[in-house]
Design an enzyme around this catalytic site. Sequence first.
Site, mmCIF file in Angstrom:
data_model
loop_
_atom_site.group_PDB
_atom_site.id
_atom_site.type_symbol
_atom_site.label_atom_id
_atom_site.label_comp_id
_atom_site.label_asym_id
_atom_site.label_seq_id
_atom_site.Cartn_x
_atom_site.Cartn_y
_atom_site.Cartn_z
ATOM 1 N N LYS A 244 -37.518 -26.485 -68.211
ATOM 2 C CA LYS A 244 -38.269 -26.425 -69.469
ATOM 3 C C LYS A 244 -39.383 -27.448 -69.393
ATOM 4 C CE LYS A 244 -37.844 -24.405 -73.585
ATOM 5 N NZ LYS A 244 -37.063 -23.180 -73.815
ATOM 6 N N ASP B 36 -43.098 -20.425 -74.899
ATOM 7 C CA ASP B 36 -42.042 -20.940 -75.780
ATOM 8 C C ASP B 36 -42.748 -21.243 -77.111
ATOM 9 O OD1 ASP B 36 -39.059 -21.859 -75.421
ATOM 10 O OD2 ASP B 36 -39.975 -23.436 -76.592
ATOM 11 N N SER C 75 -38.285 -11.644 -68.866
ATOM 12 C CA SER C 75 -39.094 -12.454 -67.950
ATOM 13 C C SER C 75 -38.677 -12.159 -66.514
ATOM 14 C CB SER C 75 -38.871 -13.948 -68.207
ATOM 15 O OG SER C 75 -39.786 -14.421 -69.145
HETATM 16 N N1 GLU Z 1 -38.899 -19.705 -73.864
HETATM 17 C C1 GLU Z 1 -37.936 -18.645 -73.738
HETATM 18 C C2 GLU Z 1 -36.527 -19.212 -73.823
HETATM 19 O O1 GLU Z 1 -36.310 -20.299 -74.318
HETATM 20 C C3 GLU Z 1 -38.168 -17.798 -72.508
HETATM 21 C C4 GLU Z 1 -38.113 -18.528 -71.211
HETATM 22 C C5 GLU Z 1 -38.536 -17.683 -70.023
HETATM 23 O O2 GLU Z 1 -38.802 -16.499 -70.195
HETATM 24 O O3 GLU Z 1 -38.586 -18.255 -68.944
HETATM 25 O O4 GLU Z 1 -35.579 -18.573 -73.465
#
Ligand code: GLU
Length: 408
Positions: free
Chosen positions: A103, A143, A348
């Site tokens: 993240k 995000d 994704s």
């Molecule tokens: N931000 C999204 C999550 O917290 C997607 C993350 C992604 O697709 O890598 O799951």
Amino acid sequence: MSNPWKRTKLKLKIAANKIPLDSFSESKILNPDRIIEVSIPIKLDNGKVKVFKGYRVQHDNTKGPYKGGLRYHQHVDMTEVKALATLMTIKNAVVDIPFGGAKGGICVDPKKLSVTELEELTREFTRKLAPIIGPKLDVPAPDVNTNPNIMRWIVEEYSKVVGKKELAVVTGKPIDFGGSEGRTEATGLGGYYVLQEIVKKLYKKPENLTVAIQGFGNVGLYLAVFLVKAGYKVVAISEEHGGIYIPEGIKDIDDLFKCKEKNGKLKGCIEGAKNIGPAEVLELPVDIIVPAALGNAITTENVNKIKAKIVLEMANGPTTSKADEILTKKEVLVIPDILANAGGVAVSYFEWYQNVHKEKMTKKEVFKKLEVKMKSAVDAVYETADTYDVDLRQASYVLALKRLTEKA
Ligand code: GLU
């Protein structure tokens, strides 16, 4: 406990004891692989220079490249990013996709920047991250407050640095720029599939269930669209500045969204609806509440005012540990974030797969594959909850830890 990193570590330790996990595996999971902090100086439109702080935490890559979003928010800090990176490892294992967890983000209020400043910030951040991201290394995504357009800037800048076009370096891109059909709807739709499966297990019917949603970003919006279509009565939705409550239920989410876009707020969009704040939305007399905005939405301050019997956690980390305990005591069914909102990262994965294999899936194919993924995740979590006699959150952690430590 409102420190998200401490809370996540505690949950991991409890789950590790249930299995039980050997001390090497436990230490590995409690300590992120890599923690990166960067400075991002940019020139503002007024000529002044401002330096922002950016972060990327790569938690674990046992199952595949690090994967997880980038958020732009004034509250982003290292403790939060560490917790969210760890949750990504767990989430990706729960939906069983070949990615590890990461993240990142920038401590910034993007609403205070012009488009040019936001672009420069993103491009400079990308240059700083370039040595540690890549299609087979670490794949960021949108995000909180980041979107397909920001992902496009990242691809462009990263491609410049490495000297070739690399679409698969991020997911959540615009469809005409290597993005996948269905990625925009994915998190909301994934939450809907999870809820449908659980409602079926509870022998309940959507048309007898009322729902209140906190958050009308990409996640809250699409969840509401699919819920209304399936017959659920969505009676309230709120965003940052306020919201609406209409006990008869909102008929047309598309119309509501258009009105919000036009007026810049939800308030006043439905005639006869009561104005309501984001905190009040979670306290309404409904069957299901959905925190779909930021973390720490349910705390000891408001947990006792919650009347719903089901909480669908679409935000990441919306419930503090103490509040979680109280909800369990009150026999509220909490559908945890690491299961409920995993649809985003699942699609994704489909996007990354299409980029890497130069394939194109239709929206129908993506939705079908997502449905299968989410339903089998729900079944696996329920089975684990049964075997270990734990709630759905603990079951998700146990399931993920088992998958992460099983020998290939
Ligand atoms: N931000 C999204 C999550 O917290 C997607 C993350 C992604 O697709 O890598 O799951």
